[in-house]
Design an enzyme around this catalytic site. Structure first.
Site, PDB file in Angstrom:
ATOM      1  NE  ARG A 208     -20.670  12.575  19.646  1.00 48.59           N
ATOM      2  CZ  ARG A 208     -19.527  13.072  19.166  1.00 48.59           C
ATOM      3  NH1 ARG A 208     -19.491  14.274  18.619  1.00 48.59           N
ATOM      4  NH2 ARG A 208     -18.410  12.366  19.215  1.00 48.59           N
ATOM      5  CG  ASP A 246     -22.462  22.334   9.209  1.00 51.11           C
ATOM      6  OD1 ASP A 246     -21.979  22.046  10.322  1.00 51.11           O
ATOM      7  OD2 ASP A 246     -21.746  22.620   8.220  1.00 51.11           O
ATOM      8  CB  CYS A 336     -12.762  23.725  19.607  1.00 49.09           C
ATOM      9  SG  CYS A 336     -13.183  24.332  17.974  1.00 49.09           S
TER      10      CYS A 336
HETATM   11  N1  SAH Z   1     -20.849  19.744  16.490  1.00 46.19           N
HETATM   12  C1  SAH Z   1     -20.182  18.957  15.486  1.00 46.19           C
HETATM   13  C2  SAH Z   1     -18.847  19.540  15.098  1.00 46.19           C
HETATM   14  C3  SAH Z   1     -18.906  20.979  14.627  1.00 46.19           C
HETATM   15  S1  SAH Z   1     -17.544  21.454  13.669  1.00 46.19           S
HETATM   16  C4  SAH Z   1     -20.030  17.512  15.979  1.00 46.19           C
HETATM   17  O1  SAH Z   1     -20.217  17.247  17.170  1.00 46.19           O
HETATM   18  O2  SAH Z   1     -19.733  16.650  15.153  1.00 46.19           O
HETATM   19  C5  SAH Z   1     -18.037  22.983  13.022  1.00 46.19           C
HETATM   20  C6  SAH Z   1     -19.050  22.905  11.899  1.00 46.19           C
HETATM   21  O3  SAH Z   1     -19.449  24.241  11.619  1.00 46.19           O
HETATM   22  C7  SAH Z   1     -18.575  22.353  10.589  1.00 46.19           C
HETATM   23  O4  SAH Z   1     -19.413  21.289  10.196  1.00 46.19           O
HETATM   24  C8  SAH Z   1     -18.671  23.505   9.574  1.00 46.19           C
HETATM   25  O5  SAH Z   1     -19.141  23.076   8.303  1.00 46.19           O
HETATM   26  C9  SAH Z   1     -19.686  24.385  10.212  1.00 46.19           C
HETATM   27  N2  SAH Z   1     -19.612  25.823   9.968  1.00 46.19           N
HETATM   28  C10 SAH Z   1     -18.525  26.638   9.962  1.00 46.19           C
HETATM   29  N3  SAH Z   1     -18.903  27.921   9.834  1.00 46.19           N
HETATM   30  C11 SAH Z   1     -20.252  27.943   9.761  1.00 46.19           C
HETATM   31  C12 SAH Z   1     -21.230  28.967   9.653  1.00 46.19           C
HETATM   32  N4  SAH Z   1     -20.876  30.254   9.601  1.00 46.19           N
HETATM   33  N5  SAH Z   1     -22.523  28.611   9.625  1.00 46.19           N
HETATM   34  C13 SAH Z   1     -22.896  27.323   9.676  1.00 46.19           C
HETATM   35  N6  SAH Z   1     -22.010  26.301   9.813  1.00 46.19           N
HETATM   36  C14 SAH Z   1     -20.712  26.615   9.849  1.00 46.19           C
END
Ligand code: SAH
Length: 392
Positions: A208, A246, A336
């Site tokens: 970030r 999301d 991840c």
């Molecule tokens: N970048 C974020 C963490 C991401 S975690 C941070 O720094 O805080 C992954 C996220 O992807 C979750 O919030 C989950 O709700 C979302 N997610 C999972 N599958 C998805 C999809 N197909 N389309 C959109 N969002 C999705």
């Protein structure tokens, strides 16, 4: 003291201080250790290898506590390990009141995760050995942190492999409805009880910071935005606008709330409840373009068995994202997945660029923040990897 006798030749990884003992390596169990009990691990000649915690139901049948024969595995031992884990984080704690304090194997406490959000500690107990020392560990955590609340989020799937039930709830004090943290001057509300993981993706703090430093004057697309981590970092770094995607409505509500609380203009940020796979295509069909795109999807491949399907998913989103970038634009792309290593991930992104007919250069790498250290001899601990790519 119960003992595990290993098969001939199966002592090698323990001698290198790799902490896992798989069921297939064990010739014989002497005594009747209960779940989580401390066992002495011996090689085929009867020589001492380690003290370990017994997990009767798991393929990882035992996890080493210590490779020192003279060590006593008692409350003092765990208090020492907790104190050492916290002391090791000291250099990384400035600028934020949230951090991972204990990261399992890297801290000699396999199966324990402890995240700090201000005065609240969130613990995840993921193995039978840690479960057996629960009260001792919580007491040591309270003593060494001065935290007022300890909340358990042991609802991870891996607990079933250990034969342990899911368990969530306060272990000490009372959890407020929302916990607020301040990471590098940005305030985030964290939903400890119902949020993802323990409530926030602490492992992405350094990423970030990097995105923030790159955001000045850029139009940003943040895919898989969760509670808005990268979105707010980009705005703090001077992004002109951020579109965030999301598929979780509660995550987006939290993100909108976080935007407001930090005083950013609502007009600079758009939040879309959407599936990233189809939304990226839609944006492409609308001929939209961006200067900086963040792709931080969930774990597509928990283990190597899922790698092939996951590779297709990673390629899909990276391919479309590269098309959406303006020339000279930047892509911060992450995986991840433990089942996809850094070399494979790079080859997937390279394949995506090739198929997108896009020239792209690798500017740098991302990894988990330093409070998520891994043990040197434990490659399984490395899960988060990322690439910073620039479109030609
Ligand atoms: N970048 C974020 C963490 C991401 S975690 C941070 O720094 O805080 C992954 C996220 O992807 C979750 O919030 C989950 O709700 C979302 N997610 C999972 N599958 C998805 C999809 N197909 N389309 C959109 N969002 C999705």
């Amino acid at each position: 003291m119960p003992r595990l006798h290993l098969k001939p030749g199966r002592e090698k990884s323990l001698r290198q201080h790799h902490p896992w003992i798989f069921s297939g390596a064990i010739a014989r169990v002497e005594g009747e250790p209960s779940s989580g009990a401390t066992v002495e691990v011996l090689d085929a000649q009867g020589a001492f290898l380690a003290w370990a915690a017994f997990s009767p139901q798991s393929q990882i049948r035992a996890r080493a506590w210590s490779f020192e024969a003279k060590e006593r595995i008692d409350a003092t031992f765990f208090a020492r390990r907790i104190a050492a884990a916290i002391a090791a984080r000291a250099p990384w704690l400035t600028g934020s009141d949230a951090a991972r304090l204990v990261h399992g194997e890297a801290d000699g406490l396999p199966g324990l995760v402890v995240d700090r959000y201000g005065e609240v500690l969130v613990v995840q107990i993921l193995a039978a050995g840690i479960e057996a020392w629960r009260e001792t560990l919580v007491a040591a955590l309270l003593r060494h942190t001065g935290a007022t609340v300890v909340y358990e989020r042991s609802d991870a799937e891996v607990r079933t492999l250990e034969g342990l039930p899911e368990r969530c709830g306060a272990l000490h004090g009372e959890l407020p409805e929302m916990v607020e943290i301040n990471e590098d001057g940005i305030r985030y509300r964290v939903d400890v009880a119902a949020g993802q993981k323990t409530g926030f993706y602490l492992d992405q703090r350094v990423s970030r910071q990097r995105v923030r430093a790159l955001a000045q004057g850029r139009e940003v697309l943040n895919c898989f935005c969760y509670s808005g981590g990268f979105s707010l970092a980009a705005l703090a770094g001077g992004a002109t606008s951020v579109l965030s995607l999301d598929s979780s409505a509660p995550a987006l509500d939290l993100a909108r709330d976080n935007l407001r609380r930090n005083g950013f203009a609502a007009a600079q940020a758009e939040w879309r409840d959407a599936d990233v796979f189809s939304e990226l295509r839609r944006l492409r069909d609308q001929a939209r373009s961006f200067d900086l795109i963040v792709l931080d999807p969930p774990k597509f491949a928990p283990t190597a068995q899922h790698a092939a399907r996951a590779a297709r998913a990673y390629k899909d989103i990276n391919l479309t994202a590269l098309k959406l970038l303006r020339p000279g634009g930047l892509l911060a792309t992450f995986s991840c997945s433990g089942g996809i290593d850094a070399v494979l991930f790079q080859s997937i992104v390279a394949g995506a660029a090739l198929d997108a007919r896009v020239e792209a250069r690798l500017i740098g790498h991302f990894e988990a923040s330093p409070d998520h250290a891994t043990a040197l001899c434990f490659p399984e601990g490395t899960y988060l990897k990322g690439l910073l790519v620039q479109k030609g």
